[in-house]
Design an enzyme around this catalytic site. Structure first.
Site, PDB file in Angstrom:
ATOM      1  N   SER A 215       0.861  -1.185   0.000  1.00  0.00           N
ATOM      2  CA  SER A 215       0.000   0.000   0.000  1.00  0.00           C
ATOM      3  C   SER A 215       0.902   1.242   0.000  1.00  0.00           C
ATOM      4  O   SER A 215       1.814   1.314  -0.843  1.00  0.00           O
ATOM      5  CB  SER A 215      -0.935  -0.048   1.206  1.00  0.00           C
ATOM      6  OG  SER A 215      -1.920   0.957   1.116  1.00  0.00           O
ATOM      7  N   ASP A 422      -8.680  -4.555  -6.679  1.00  0.00           N
ATOM      8  CA  ASP A 422      -8.312  -3.390  -5.859  1.00  0.00           C
ATOM      9  C   ASP A 422      -8.855  -2.124  -6.527  1.00  0.00           C
ATOM     10  O   ASP A 422      -8.496  -1.823  -7.663  1.00  0.00           O
ATOM     11  CB  ASP A 422      -6.779  -3.331  -5.745  1.00  0.00           C
ATOM     12  CG  ASP A 422      -6.288  -2.299  -4.738  1.00  0.00           C
ATOM     13  OD1 ASP A 422      -7.037  -1.361  -4.409  1.00  0.00           O
ATOM     14  OD2 ASP A 422      -5.143  -2.441  -4.270  1.00  0.00           O
ATOM     15  N   HIS A 456      -7.989  -4.270  -2.096  1.00  0.00           N
ATOM     16  CA  HIS A 456      -6.722  -3.728  -1.620  1.00  0.00           C
ATOM     17  C   HIS A 456      -6.164  -4.529  -0.443  1.00  0.00           C
ATOM     18  O   HIS A 456      -4.956  -4.664  -0.299  1.00  0.00           O
ATOM     19  CB  HIS A 456      -6.924  -2.258  -1.224  1.00  0.00           C
ATOM     20  CG  HIS A 456      -5.660  -1.562  -0.863  1.00  0.00           C
ATOM     21  ND1 HIS A 456      -4.603  -1.438  -1.748  1.00  0.00           N
ATOM     22  CD2 HIS A 456      -5.247  -0.972   0.288  1.00  0.00           C
ATOM     23  CE1 HIS A 456      -3.617  -0.787  -1.155  1.00  0.00           C
ATOM     24  NE2 HIS A 456      -3.973  -0.504   0.072  1.00  0.00           N
TER      25      HIS A 456
END
Lengths: 475, 475
Positions: A215, A422, A456
Site C-alpha cells: 500500500s 483493488d 486492496h
C-alpha cells in the site's frame, strides 16, 4: 382490479398501531447509530474528568487515546536530534522513529530487509519477545515464512507523521512545548523514507538486501530505491503505486473532508480536549469501502440483514444499519475511531496523494539522492520487453515522464504486485509502474496481478500468493 | 555522499520564514475548506433572521431552502386525498405528486411514456412553456429527439419522498400540522410507482406505451411493469438494477451516516432551524465519487492542481483541496448542499437499498399487483437464449429467486442498458437483471452495455448511445 397480496397481513395492525402512536403523541423516532456518537463523547468526557487531576495544562494533559500512550518498552526508538529538511521546504527540528526488528543481523550486515507500512500501521508487523501480540503481517514474517527470519534481519518502522511512537502531529514540538497539531509540516513519502535511512545510518546498516512495502509502503519502497540506488538491493511494491491516481485522491479527500468537518477536530488542535471521534468513524467507514471489493461483499454479505434481537417484533426497515454490510462498516468505523490519531490520518493520506514519481513532479521537490552506479541518462535508450507485458509502443507524456523519473531504479530488481479487484491502487496503476520501469531500461521487473475478491486488503490476507511472490523475488 | 538537488533552492528561505513565524508566534493555520461550513451557516442564519418576522411557529416557519419554496406554477400537482397503504405496512393519510408533461396525448390515450427519475431529480426533465429552463434530460426529450414528443405524450413526476413538489419528509403531515421529518414512513420503490399510477388513474390513462427510467428510475420502471403487466407496454431500465448490491448499499450508507452525524440534522427535525448543510455537502462529495469513474478523472483532471491565485507566492501543498479533482468534489458538494432536502436523500437512498425483486424479498412486502395476461407459473419452463448473452446454465439460488420474482415481466419487452465504467450500478447488475428476465421466459430482452468513461452519469451525457438505444427500443 384483480389483486394479489404478498406477505403476511397479520403484521399490519401492529405496524399501524406503532405509526398512529408516533403521530398522535408527537413521539420522535430514535436513531441508535446517531446516538452512538454522543454516547462515545460521554465516555471520553468521563475519562477526561477521571484523569484530569493527574494531568493539567501541559503537553501531558488531555484525554489521550490508546495510541498516545503506547508502551515504549514494546518497541525501540531512534532519536534524531538534529534538524531534517523536508521535501516541501519545511524542516523538523528533531524527530523520533519507533521500530521493531525480527531475525538476526548477519556479521556483514548484508541480510537486512526494510519493511514499509500502509497508512495506519504501527511498527508491530509481527510478534516479538517485547510484544507477543500478533502483528499486522504476522503470517508473512517468521522462520520459514515468506520473509524468512532465519535468513533475514527485518526492520519495520512506524512512519514519520504516524502516532505509534514516531514523530507526528500528535508529538510535542520541542520549539514550543505544545503538540504540533496542524503546525506540523506537510510531509512527502520521501521524507518518511529519509527518516528511515537516518535510522539505518544509526544502526550502521549501509545496504539493504531488500526494501518491501505494501500500500503506501509500496510507494516508500520505490522511493527508497530511488533515493539510494546503491544502498537498496531489491525493491518490492505490493499494491502500491508510483503516482497516486485522481480517484484514489478523491477517496482520501472524502475521508479528510469528513474528519476536518467534525467540530472536535478544531483545526487540528484537539489534543487537550475530545478528539474528532465521530469524524474518524465516518472517515474509516469510507476507507473500508475502498479496502475491499464489491465481489467480496456479494459473497460475504449479499443482501443479508442484521440479526434480529427480538424475534417477537416483526422486522421493519430502519434508517440506521439494516444490512450486514452496513453493520460491518459501522463496526469497522467504531473500532478504529479512537485507535489512530486524526491528524496522522490527514497528513499521511495527503502525503500519499502527493506521491508522484514523474520527472516533472520530482523536480518540484527538495530531495537529495544518494549515488547511483552509473551516470544516468535522462531517457535511457535501452527498452526492455516482456512477452507477457510489453511496455506501450506509443506511451502518453505522463508515462514518459514517469519512466524518466523512475530511471534511478533502472538497475534495481523490482517486484510490482497488484490485485485486479483493488479499487484504490488499481491494476492500471501497477501496469503503469511496471511499464515505466521497463521503459526506463529495467530488465529485472517482476510483475504479478492477483485475482480474488479481497481488493486492496489482499496483501494482508493472501499469504499463499502474496507470500509466494515475495519468497520467489527474495531468493 | 554525492547529492543531487532537484527543484529551486530559491524557494527555501521564504518557506523557512513562514514556518518559523508560525511556530514563534503560536499562529495557527487557516483552513478555508473547513471555514466554509461556518460561513455557510452564518449566511443561513442571516436569512433566518431576515425572514423570521414574516413567519412564526407554524409549518410556514424556518429557513426553508429553495426546494421548499418551489414555484408551483411551473409544474402540475395531483392531490390524492385518501390514505395509501405502503409496502412496509405504514400508510400515508394523503399525498401530492408534482408532474410535468411534454407532447400531446393522443385521442386514444395510447402514446403515453411515463418517465422515472433518479434519486434527487425533479419532474423537470425538459423545458416546458411553464418553465423554460433546461431539464435534467433536455437533450433526450423533444420533437425528433430520442423520446420524440411529436409522437409521445411524456409524463415525469417528482417521486414520492422527494422535495420538489411531491409529498416527502419535508411536507406537512396533515394529521399533526407539522413537517413529517423522520416520522415519515419508510418507503419502497414500489410505493413511488403506486403513487404514479394513482396519477395515471386520475388522468384517465389506462395503459402506458412505455415506462422508462434511469438509475433509481430503472428500478421504478421494472417495478411499474411488475405491478401492472397489462398497463405497461414496454419497460426500459437505464443504469438501474433489479436488486441493489451490497457495495451500492455501502456507498449510500456512507452518505447517510455522514448526513445523520451532522448535529443540524437533529434526528430529522430541522425544518424550523438550520438544515444539515455541512452533512449534505460531505454526502454529495461521496455520491459524486460514485457517479463518475476513475478513467474519466484520469483524462479530465489527472494530477492537475488547482489554479494559483497569487503567482508571486510559491505553491506549497495544503490540507485543503490542492488537486483539481478535490476542488471539483468540493464544488459539487457546495452547489448541492442547499438544493435538496436531507431527509429526502435519506429516505429515497434507503428505498434504493431496499429494492430487491427476488421472489423471497417481494413476499415480505405488502403489494397489490394488477392483472397479468396469463396465470403465472412460479418458475417458467421456457428459457430464452441469446447468442450474445445466454442465461447462466447453473444459476446461483438468488438468481433463480430473481427470475421467479421478475416472472410477471415475462411477456413485456424490456430494455436493460448499463455502462461498463459504472461503479454504482455495475454491469454485473445489468447482466443479472437480463439473465433473470430471460430465465423467467422473457424472449424480448434488449440488452446493451456501453463503454466510455462517464460511469453512472452516462445516462445524462451519452445522447448518441443511450438515446439511440431508447429510440430503437421504442420504435
Amino acid at each position: 382490479m384483480f389483486t394479489l397480496k404478498l406477505g403476511s397481513s397479520r403484521l399490519v395492525p401492529a405496524c399501524r398501531r406503532r405509526l398512529s402512536r408516533a403521530v398522535s403523541t408527537g413521539a420522535r423516532p430514535n436513531f441508535p447509530c446517531v446516538d452512538a456518537h454522543a454516547a462515545r463523547e460521554s465516555r471520553i468526557l468521563r475519562k477526561i474528568s477521571d484523569t484530569a487531576p493527574l494531568k493539567t495544562g501541559t503537553s501531558e494533559s488531555g484525554p489521550e487515546p490508546a495510541y498516545a500512550r503506547p508502551n515504549p518498552s514494546s518497541y525501540n526508538v531512534y532519536h534524531h536530534k538534529t534538524p531534517m529538511s523536508l521535501a516541501y521546504g519545511s524542516e523538523l527540528p528533531s524527530f523520533e522513529i519507533a521500530y521493531e526488528t525480527w531475525g538476526t543481523l548477519s556479521p556483514r550486515k548484508d541480510n537486512v530487509i526494510l519493511l514499509h507500512t500502509g497508512l495506519s500501521a504501527s511498527s508491530h508487523a509481527a510478534s516479538t519477545s517485547l510484544n507477543a501480540s500478533d502483528g499486522w503481517w504476522e503470517k508473512f514474517i517468521g522462520p520459514a515464512k515468506a520473509i524468512d527470519t532465519d535468513k533475514y534481519f527485518v526492520i519495520c518502522t512506524n512512519v514519520l507523521g504516524g502516532c505509534y511512537g514516531s514523530t507526528g502531529p500528535s508529538s510535542i514540538d520541542p520549539t514550543t512545548g505544545h503538540h504540533y497539531g496542524t503546525n506540523f509540516p506537510i510531509l512527502s513519502v520521501f521524507d518518511m523514507v529519509r527518516a528511515q535511512f537516518h535510522l539505518l545510518d544509526h544502526l550502521g546498516i549501509d545496504k539493504l538486501y531488500a526494501s518491501i512495502g505494501c500500500s503506501m509502503g509500496g510507494m516508500q519502497s520505490l522511493a527508497a530505491g530511488w533515493l539510494h540506488p546503491k544502498r537498496v538491493g531489491k525493491v518490492a511494491s505490493i499494491s502500491g503505486t508510483a503516482r497516486s491516481s485522481p480517484s484514489a485522491v478523491a477517496m482520501r479527500y472524502a475521508q479528510r473532508s469528513v474528519l476536518m468537518a467534525d467540530p472536535n477536530w478544531n483545526n487540528g488542535f484537539y489534543y487537550d480536549a475530545v478528539p474528532p471521534h465521530a469524524g474518524m468513524k465516518l472517515a474509516r467507514q469510507i476507507a473500508t469501502i475502498t479496502y475491499r471489493s464489491g465481489p467480496e461483499w456479494d459473497s460475504r454479505f449479499g443482501r443479508q440483514l442484521r440479526p434480529v434481537v427480538d424475534t417477537s417484533i416483526p422486522r421493519r426497515p430502519a434508517l440506521c444499519p439494516d444490512f450486514a454490510i452496513e453493520t460491518y462498516l459501522d463496526h469497522q468505523g467504531e473500532s478504529f475511531c479512537l485507535k489512530y490519531d486524526a491528524n496522522s490520518l490527514i497528513y499521511i493520506s495527503k502525503a500519499m496523494d502527493l506521491f508522484d514519481m514523474t520527472d516533472d513532479a520530482l523536480r518540484e521537490l527538495r530531495l537529495k539522492r544518494g549515488p547511483s552506479t552509473d551516470c544516468e541518462e535522462p531517457i535511457p535508450r535501452k527498452i526492455s520487453h516482456s512477452k507477457s507485458h510489453p511496455p506501450p509502443t506509443n506511451p502518453p507524456p505522463y508515462l514518459s515522464s514517469l519512466a524518466k523519473g523512475m530511471s534511478p531504479l533502472a538497475e534495481t530488481p523490482v517486484l510490482i504486485l497488484g490485485v485486479q479487484s483493488d479499487i484504490l491502487f488499481t491494476v492500471e496503476q501497477q501496469r503503469e509502474a511496471a511499464d515505466a520501469l521497463r521503459m526506463a531500461g529495467n530488465h529485472q521487473v517482476s510483475y504479478y496481478e492477483l485475482g480474488g475478491v479481497w481488493g486492496h486488503d489482499t496483501f494482508l490476507l493472501d499469504v499463499l500468493n502474496v507470500g509466494g511472490a515475495i519468497r520467489g523475488f527474495l531468493s
